[in-house]
Design a protein around this motif. Structure first.
Motif, short mmCIF file in Angstrom:
data_model
loop_
_atom_site.label_atom_id
_atom_site.label_comp_id
_atom_site.label_asym_id
_atom_site.label_seq_id
_atom_site.Cartn_x
_atom_site.Cartn_y
_atom_site.Cartn_z
N ASP A 274 -0.17 -7.35 -7.41
CA ASP A 274 0.71 -7.78 -8.50
C ASP A 274 0.57 -6.84 -9.71
O ASP A 274 0.57 -7.28 -10.85
CB ASP A 274 0.42 -9.22 -8.92
N ILE A 275 0.43 -5.55 -9.43
CA ILE A 275 0.34 -4.53 -10.47
C ILE A 275 1.65 -3.75 -10.48
O ILE A 275 2.06 -3.19 -9.46
CB ILE A 275 -0.84 -3.57 -10.21
N HIS A 276 2.32 -3.73 -11.62
CA HIS A 276 3.65 -3.11 -11.71
C HIS A 276 3.60 -1.79 -12.47
O HIS A 276 4.59 -1.38 -13.08
CB HIS A 276 4.63 -4.09 -12.37
N PHE A 277 2.45 -1.15 -12.44
CA PHE A 277 2.32 0.18 -13.01
C PHE A 277 1.23 0.90 -12.21
O PHE A 277 0.50 0.28 -11.44
CB PHE A 277 1.91 0.11 -14.49
N PRO B 5 -10.83 -11.31 0.80
CA PRO B 5 -9.53 -11.85 0.36
C PRO B 5 -8.44 -10.80 0.22
O PRO B 5 -7.31 -11.00 0.68
CB PRO B 5 -9.87 -12.50 -0.98
N ARG B 6 -8.73 -9.66 -0.40
CA ARG B 6 -7.69 -8.65 -0.58
C ARG B 6 -7.35 -7.96 0.73
O ARG B 6 -6.21 -7.56 0.96
CB ARG B 6 -8.14 -7.63 -1.62
N GLU B 7 -8.33 -7.83 1.62
CA GLU B 7 -8.05 -7.26 2.93
C GLU B 7 -7.12 -8.15 3.72
O GLU B 7 -6.22 -7.67 4.42
CB GLU B 7 -9.36 -7.06 3.70
N THR C 195 3.14 2.30 -4.38
CA THR C 195 3.71 1.46 -5.43
C THR C 195 4.05 0.07 -4.91
O THR C 195 3.76 -0.94 -5.56
CB THR C 195 4.98 2.13 -6.01
N LEU C 196 4.66 0.00 -3.72
CA LEU C 196 5.00 -1.29 -3.14
C LEU C 196 3.76 -2.12 -2.86
O LEU C 196 3.74 -3.33 -3.10
CB LEU C 196 5.80 -1.10 -1.85
N LEU C 197 2.72 -1.48 -2.37
CA LEU C 197 1.48 -2.21 -2.07
C LEU C 197 0.82 -2.71 -3.35
O LEU C 197 0.30 -3.84 -3.39
CB LEU C 197 0.53 -1.31 -1.29
N LEU C 198 0.83 -1.91 -4.40
CA LEU C 198 0.26 -2.36 -5.67
C LEU C 198 0.99 -3.60 -6.18
O LEU C 198 0.38 -4.54 -6.68
CB LEU C 198 0.36 -1.24 -6.71
N GLU C 199 2.31 -3.61 -6.05
CA GLU C 199 3.09 -4.75 -6.53
C GLU C 199 2.90 -5.98 -5.64
O GLU C 199 2.71 -7.09 -6.14
CB GLU C 199 4.57 -4.38 -6.58
N ALA C 200 2.96 -5.78 -4.33
CA ALA C 200 2.94 -6.91 -3.41
C ALA C 200 1.56 -7.54 -3.23
O ALA C 200 1.43 -8.75 -3.12
CB ALA C 200 3.48 -6.48 -2.04
N VAL C 201 0.50 -6.71 -3.20
CA VAL C 201 -0.84 -7.21 -2.89
C VAL C 201 -1.69 -7.42 -4.14
O VAL C 201 -2.47 -8.37 -4.21
CB VAL C 201 -1.55 -6.24 -1.92
#
Length: 224
Positions: free
Chosen positions: A181-184, A153-155, A173-179
């Motif tokens: 949903d982590i904003h830190f 699923p995450r792949e 940072t963009l990948l953490l947020e977009a894939v």
């Protein structure tokens, strides 16, 4: 709706964000035109609300850059520049609407509702194709050179994110947020681990890699 506001006046920006969030919208607020351009090209939005006078890049130049990048997301210019010439210039640059400050918030909501009710101009996309790599958005399966590739699923989410943005640099940072949903920054190697797993499936069995690392910057998907 997912809305990006580009407004350098702190009071106006906060007022807009809080008001739109109370109406149930999800809002990102940026105060610099160049930062807004980077965010707008890296993430998906339903609407842009842009001030004309901003540091870094003014709203009109920002809008022209978005349209040049073939980003057709509706945009409302919200500005103190209210002459007929200013309105015409804004609309010709690609704005869907033009509002002059000071404005009534209820009128802004009405204009947003009008944009939201517009029928979609394009059919729903069910497949992405970049080079010889194909991704089925319904079955969540990929093929390259006719070879079926099973994705976790995450792949799948990670590959879809890259294939929708060919040639655009994606930072950690963009990948953490977009894939995720982590904003830190979670201080883990979750991005690097999944990038490695995805490469093992879509690149290593084939002659030419598509997913490239820009050391110290991020990653770019380049099928050209």
């Amino acid at each position: 709706m997912k809305i990006l506001i580009a407004e350098d006046d702190a009071e106006t920006g906060t007022y807009l964000r809080q008001g739109l969030e109370r109406e149930g919208h999800s809002v990102d607020l940026l105060r610099d035109g160049r930062e807004a351009l980077a965010q707008a090209t890296a993430r998906d939005y339903d609407l842009f609300v842009l001030d004309r006078m901003m540091p870094g890049l003014d709203g009109l130049a920002l809008l022209r850059a978005l349209r040049a990048a073939r980003i057709a997301t509706p945009a409302i210019l919200l500005t103190a520049m209210g002459s007929i010439e200013d309105r015409v210039e804004g609309l010709r640059a690609g704005a869907d609407d033009y509002m002059v400050k000071p404005f009534a918030f209820v009128e802004l909501l009405a204009r947003i509702d009008t944009i939201a009710r517009r029928p979609a101009l394009r059919p729903e996309v069910t497949e992405l194709v970049q080079g010889d790599l194909r991704l089925d958005l319904l079955s969540r399966e990929a093929w390259r050179e006719g070879r079926r590739i099973e994705l976790q699923p995450r792949e799948f989410l990670l590959l879809r994110h890259f294939m929708e943005r060919p040639g655009r640099v994606q930072t950690r940072t963009l990948l953490l947020e977009a894939v995720w949903d982590i904003h830190f920054d979670p201080k883990t190697s979750v991005v690097e681990t999944h990038i490695s797993r995805l490469r093992a499936k879509i690149d290593k069995p084939f002659a030419r890699p598509y997913l490239n690392t820009l050391h110290g910057i991020g990653y770019v998907f380049d099928p050209s």
